[in-house]
Design an enzyme around this catalytic site. Structure first.
Site, PDB file in Angstrom:
ATOM      1  N   ASP A 186       0.870  -1.171   0.000  1.00 11.61           N
ATOM      2  CA  ASP A 186       0.000   0.000   0.000  1.00 11.61           C
ATOM      3  C   ASP A 186       0.905   1.218   0.000  1.00 11.61           C
ATOM      4  O   ASP A 186       1.826   1.307   0.818  1.00 11.61           O
ATOM      5  CB  ASP A 186      -0.958   0.030   1.195  1.00 11.61           C
ATOM      6  CG  ASP A 186      -2.111   0.982   0.907  1.00 11.61           C
ATOM      7  OD1 ASP A 186      -2.863   0.739  -0.066  1.00 11.61           O
ATOM      8  OD2 ASP A 186      -2.247   1.988   1.618  1.00 11.61           O
TER       9      ASP A 186
ATOM     10  N   TYR B 258       2.273   8.262 -10.522  1.00 10.71           N
ATOM     11  CA  TYR B 258       2.746   9.629 -10.303  1.00 10.71           C
ATOM     12  C   TYR B 258       4.264   9.767 -10.509  1.00 10.71           C
ATOM     13  O   TYR B 258       4.829  10.802 -10.147  1.00 10.71           O
ATOM     14  CB  TYR B 258       2.398  10.072  -8.886  1.00 10.71           C
ATOM     15  CG  TYR B 258       0.921  10.178  -8.574  1.00 10.71           C
ATOM     16  CD1 TYR B 258       0.277  11.409  -8.536  1.00 10.71           C
ATOM     17  CD2 TYR B 258       0.149   9.046  -8.296  1.00 10.71           C
ATOM     18  CE1 TYR B 258      -1.074  11.518  -8.229  1.00 10.71           C
ATOM     19  CE2 TYR B 258      -1.208   9.131  -7.978  1.00 10.71           C
ATOM     20  CZ  TYR B 258      -1.803  10.378  -7.951  1.00 10.71           C
ATOM     21  OH  TYR B 258      -3.146  10.473  -7.644  1.00 10.71           O
TER      22      TYR B 258
ATOM     23  N   HIS C 276      10.883   3.993  -2.436  1.00 16.30           N
ATOM     24  CA  HIS C 276      10.107   3.599  -1.264  1.00 16.30           C
ATOM     25  C   HIS C 276       9.850   2.096  -1.265  1.00 16.30           C
ATOM     26  O   HIS C 276      10.008   1.414  -0.269  1.00 16.30           O
ATOM     27  CB  HIS C 276       8.802   4.394  -1.229  1.00 16.30           C
ATOM     28  CG  HIS C 276       8.031   4.392  -2.518  1.00 16.30           C
ATOM     29  ND1 HIS C 276       8.640   4.579  -3.752  1.00 16.30           N
ATOM     30  CD2 HIS C 276       6.717   4.201  -2.792  1.00 16.30           C
ATOM     31  CE1 HIS C 276       7.726   4.509  -4.697  1.00 16.30           C
ATOM     32  NE2 HIS C 276       6.557   4.271  -4.156  1.00 16.30           N
TER      33      HIS C 276
HETATM   34  O1  LIG Z   1       6.259   3.944  -7.213  1.00 20.40           O
HETATM   35  C1  LIG Z   1       5.273   4.617  -7.522  1.00 20.40           C
HETATM   36  N1  LIG Z   1       5.294   5.431  -8.600  1.00 20.40           N
HETATM   37  C2  LIG Z   1       4.232   6.137  -8.995  1.00 20.40           C
HETATM   38  N2  LIG Z   1       3.036   6.104  -8.375  1.00 20.40           N
HETATM   39  C3  LIG Z   1       2.965   5.314  -7.286  1.00 20.40           C
HETATM   40  C4  LIG Z   1       4.053   4.555  -6.823  1.00 20.40           C
HETATM   41  N3  LIG Z   1       3.681   3.867  -5.745  1.00 20.40           N
HETATM   42  C5  LIG Z   1       2.419   4.186  -5.536  1.00 20.40           C
HETATM   43  N4  LIG Z   1       1.972   5.047  -6.474  1.00 20.40           N
HETATM   44  C6  LIG Z   1       0.613   5.565  -6.612  1.00 20.40           C
HETATM   45  C7  LIG Z   1      -0.205   4.672  -7.524  1.00 20.40           C
HETATM   46  C8  LIG Z   1      -1.547   4.616  -6.873  1.00 20.40           C
HETATM   47  O2  LIG Z   1      -2.341   5.691  -7.378  1.00 20.40           O
HETATM   48  C9  LIG Z   1      -1.275   4.890  -5.410  1.00 20.40           C
HETATM   49  C10 LIG Z   1      -1.211   3.624  -4.596  1.00 20.40           C
HETATM   50  O3  LIG Z   1      -2.506   3.167  -4.270  1.00 20.40           O
HETATM   51  P1  LIG Z   1      -2.672   1.659  -3.751  1.00 20.40           P
HETATM   52  O4  LIG Z   1      -4.027   1.433  -3.294  1.00 20.40           O
HETATM   53  O5  LIG Z   1      -1.548   1.334  -2.832  1.00 20.40           O
HETATM   54  O6  LIG Z   1      -2.367   0.813  -5.062  1.00 20.40           O
HETATM   55  P2  LIG Z   1      -3.326   0.443  -6.279  1.00 20.40           P
HETATM   56  O7  LIG Z   1      -4.757   0.679  -5.919  1.00 20.40           O
HETATM   57  O8  LIG Z   1      -2.819   1.133  -7.487  1.00 20.40           O
HETATM   58  O9  LIG Z   1      -3.054  -1.096  -6.469  1.00 20.40           O
HETATM   59  P3  LIG Z   1      -3.347  -2.265  -5.383  1.00 20.40           P
HETATM   60  O10 LIG Z   1      -4.064  -1.631  -4.221  1.00 20.40           O
HETATM   61  O11 LIG Z   1      -4.152  -3.279  -6.083  1.00 20.40           O
HETATM   62  O12 LIG Z   1      -2.002  -2.794  -4.993  1.00 20.40           O
HETATM   63  O13 LIG Z   1      -0.015   5.539  -5.348  1.00 20.40           O
HETATM   64 MG   LIG Z   2      -5.507   0.067  -4.149  1.00 23.64          MG
END
Ligand SMILES: O=c1nc[nH]c2c1ncn2[C@H]1C[C@H](O)[C@@H](COP(=O)(O)OP(=O)(O)OP(=O)(O)O)O1
Ligand SMILES: [Mg+2]
Length: 214
Positions: free
Chosen positions: A74, A165, A199
């Protein structure tokens, strides 16, 4: 602290960019890893108010559905001038009404919010990317690992590598955004290295040291 005693795990994510990065990080350890997306697991509702809570929700859902240990992530972008937003709501900020994700639009929203607060100089635009990894077992045991990387929100976004992002975030000490770095450079880590950059790689290094190393 529990060690991982199997080489078959589920990557508890539906985000293709994250799944690819976790596959790259875990590759050298000889795991067979299927994602929750591939296994057609439903996406659990992320009802927590912290990265840790949401990571545990996702990992436990996949561990229970598969009967295997599951590793979730997350993550989000925490911007000081926005009081920590978008933070745990980073994915929500990118969500259109029809449920699709639109990152160019989300990055514009971030920029508008910063401009409204007069945060135009780099020193007013400090931020960090946070990743919390949770390894969960079907019996409900969890191990949690947090990684953070400090940096600056740039405008306009730069680079077409990475995902989400990445084009908006320039890590401290670098003149490139995550969108301009190769994924090896973004991780900044391989097994045995003493430091990591992203991260996610920083959290992953803790996971390796805790759960994989004898
Ligand atoms: O390295 C990264 N480089 C660019 N953007 C990133 C990164 N790491 C997280 N992010 C952004 C993507 C998402 O908009 C949010 C995480 O949201 P988060 O709920 O953890 O992930 P998610 O819904 O995309 O996929 P899932 O929950 O199925 O793992 O932060
Ligand atoms: Mg998610």
């Amino acid at each position: 602290m529990r060690k991982l005693d199997t080489r078959t795990i589920v990557v508890a994510s539906h985000n293709a960019g994250k799944i690819r990065e976790i596959a790259e990080l875990i590759g050298p350890f000889g795991f067979s890893a299927k994602s929750a997306a591939e296994l057609k697991f439903a996406e659990p509702e992320e009802t927590g108010t912290t990265f840790e809570e949401n990571a545990a929700i996702k990992a436990l859902a996949s561990a229970r559905a598969s009967g295997l240990p599951a590793l979730s992530d997350d993550s989000g972008l925490v911007i000081d001038a926005l009081g920590g937003a978008p933070g745990v709501y980073t994915a929500n900020w990118a969500e259109r009404e029809d449920g699709t994700r639109d990152f160019p639009w989300a990055m514009e929203k971030v920029e508008k919010a910063l401009a409204e607060r007069g945060a135009t100089a780099p020193e007013q635009r400090s931020a960090r990317f946070v990743s919390v990894l949770c390894l969960a077992w079907p019996d409900g045991h969890t191990e949690i690992f947090r990684g953070e990387v400090e940096g600056t929100v740039v405008w306009p976004p730069r680079g077409d590598k990475g995902f989400g992002y990445d084009p908006l975030f320039q890590p401290q000490g670098y003149d490139k955004t995550f969108g301009e770095l190769t994924s090896e450079e973004k991780h900044g880590w391989k097994p045995g290295d003493a430091t990591a950059l992203s991260h996610r790689a920083r959290a992953f290094k803790l996971f390796v040291e805790t759960c994989l190393t004898a």
